[in-house]
Design a protein around this motif. Sequence first.
Motif, short mmCIF file in Angstrom:
data_model
loop_
_atom_site.label_atom_id
_atom_site.label_comp_id
_atom_site.label_asym_id
_atom_site.label_seq_id
_atom_site.Cartn_x
_atom_site.Cartn_y
_atom_site.Cartn_z
N GLN A 153 1.68 50.00 65.92
CA GLN A 153 0.48 49.42 65.32
C GLN A 153 0.91 48.51 64.18
O GLN A 153 1.33 48.99 63.13
CB GLN A 153 -0.44 50.54 64.83
N PRO A 154 0.81 47.19 64.36
CA PRO A 154 1.26 46.26 63.33
C PRO A 154 0.21 46.03 62.25
O PRO A 154 -0.96 46.38 62.42
CB PRO A 154 1.50 44.97 64.12
N HIS A 155 0.63 45.43 61.14
CA HIS A 155 -0.34 45.02 60.11
C HIS A 155 -1.22 43.91 60.65
O HIS A 155 -2.43 43.90 60.43
CB HIS A 155 0.40 44.53 58.85
N VAL A 156 -0.61 42.95 61.34
CA VAL A 156 -1.33 41.83 61.94
C VAL A 156 -0.79 41.63 63.35
O VAL A 156 0.42 41.57 63.54
CB VAL A 156 -1.13 40.52 61.14
N GLY A 157 -1.65 41.55 64.35
CA GLY A 157 -1.20 41.28 65.71
C GLY A 157 -1.67 42.34 66.69
O GLY A 157 -2.46 43.22 66.36
N ALA A 158 -1.14 42.24 67.89
CA ALA A 158 -1.56 43.12 68.99
C ALA A 158 -0.79 44.43 68.97
O ALA A 158 0.36 44.49 68.54
CB ALA A 158 -1.34 42.40 70.31
N LEU A 159 -1.42 45.48 69.47
CA LEU A 159 -0.77 46.77 69.63
C LEU A 159 0.24 46.69 70.78
O LEU A 159 0.01 45.99 71.77
CB LEU A 159 -1.79 47.86 69.96
N THR A 160 1.35 47.43 70.66
CA THR A 160 2.36 47.46 71.70
C THR A 160 2.52 48.90 72.17
O THR A 160 2.73 49.80 71.36
CB THR A 160 3.71 46.96 71.15
N TRP A 161 2.41 49.12 73.48
CA TRP A 161 2.52 50.45 74.08
C TRP A 161 3.80 50.55 74.90
O TRP A 161 4.26 49.55 75.44
CB TRP A 161 1.34 50.73 75.00
N GLY A 162 4.33 51.75 75.04
CA GLY A 162 5.50 51.95 75.87
C GLY A 162 5.75 53.42 76.14
O GLY A 162 5.15 54.29 75.50
N SER A 163 6.62 53.70 77.10
CA SER A 163 6.98 55.08 77.41
C SER A 163 8.44 55.12 77.83
O SER A 163 8.99 54.12 78.28
CB SER A 163 6.08 55.66 78.50
N ALA A 164 9.03 56.30 77.70
CA ALA A 164 10.43 56.47 78.07
C ALA A 164 10.71 57.96 78.23
O ALA A 164 9.89 58.80 77.88
CB ALA A 164 11.35 55.90 76.99
N ALA A 165 11.85 58.25 78.77
CA ALA A 165 12.40 59.60 78.82
C ALA A 165 11.48 60.60 79.51
O ALA A 165 10.87 61.44 78.89
CB ALA A 165 12.74 60.10 77.42
N GLU A 166 11.40 60.51 80.80
CA GLU A 166 10.65 61.48 81.57
C GLU A 166 11.55 62.67 81.86
O GLU A 166 12.71 62.51 82.20
CB GLU A 166 10.17 60.85 82.87
N SER A 167 11.02 63.89 81.72
CA SER A 167 11.82 65.09 81.97
C SER A 167 11.97 65.33 83.47
O SER A 167 11.32 64.68 84.29
CB SER A 167 11.14 66.31 81.33
N GLU A 168 12.82 66.28 83.80
CA GLU A 168 12.93 66.69 85.20
C GLU A 168 11.65 67.40 85.61
O GLU A 168 11.00 68.07 84.81
CB GLU A 168 14.10 67.65 85.38
N ALA A 169 11.28 67.26 86.87
CA ALA A 169 10.06 67.91 87.37
C ALA A 169 10.27 69.41 87.47
O ALA A 169 11.37 69.89 87.74
CB ALA A 169 9.69 67.34 88.74
N PHE A 170 9.20 70.16 87.23
CA PHE A 170 9.26 71.61 87.33
C PHE A 170 7.94 72.13 87.89
O PHE A 170 6.98 71.39 88.04
CB PHE A 170 9.59 72.26 85.97
N VAL A 171 7.91 73.43 88.20
CA VAL A 171 6.72 74.07 88.75
C VAL A 171 6.19 75.05 87.71
O VAL A 171 6.96 75.86 87.18
CB VAL A 171 7.05 74.83 90.06
N LEU A 172 4.90 74.96 87.41
CA LEU A 172 4.31 75.92 86.48
C LEU A 172 4.25 77.30 87.14
O LEU A 172 3.96 77.41 88.33
CB LEU A 172 2.90 75.48 86.08
N PRO A 173 4.51 78.37 86.39
CA PRO A 173 4.53 79.71 86.98
C PRO A 173 3.12 80.26 87.21
O PRO A 173 2.12 79.65 86.83
CB PRO A 173 5.26 80.53 85.92
#
Length: 190
Positions: A153-173
């Motif tokens: 979230q900048p002081h002036v300008g557009a918001l920038t979104w991103g994602s990274a680092a997905e975990s390994e898939a698992f099964v809920l018990p």
Amino acid sequence: MHSSLVRVQNVFGFFTSVTFVVGALIALSALLFPTEPGSVNIDVTNFRVSKGRVRQYHATKPHELASVNFDLEADLNPLFNWNTKQVFAYVSVSYPGKKFSENEVVIWDRIITSSSKAKLRLKNQTPKYRIHDITGKISARENVTLTFHWNVQPHVGALTWGSAAESEAFVLPAIGEKKPASKPVVKKSS
């Protein structure tokens, strides 16, 4: 000549024009800075499913609620520059469902206001928010993953979104079981 009121209006109009131009230049110059964080790593430490009441829905019957603990290491210093006001960081859980094909729930979040607080090192972090599904049943869900997201979230300008680092898939018990996530069990759909 001109009255005092007209002179004040002219000065104020010039001031707002200059302020708008400077703000536009600041917003454009922020595009030159990177919007990717440094190293990010997320791992699931343990998870469990229990029965409980969901406060928002005023439900008469208990729902299944899941809790996922995780380790997170993230370096968000590259996201900070002179135009960054704050960074909103959060972890979400994604899982497929029967009613909706893709579901995502935020389980942890933090607002980071300075680069001195931008290195996150969380060990066995308990979630701020528990996971519950609209159907009321969350146990035995397959291909559940955790993902780290951020929003600059900048002081002036557009918001920038991103994602990274997905975990390994698992099964809920199943309900009441508590499993460590050292060896995730993954069932892949064909």
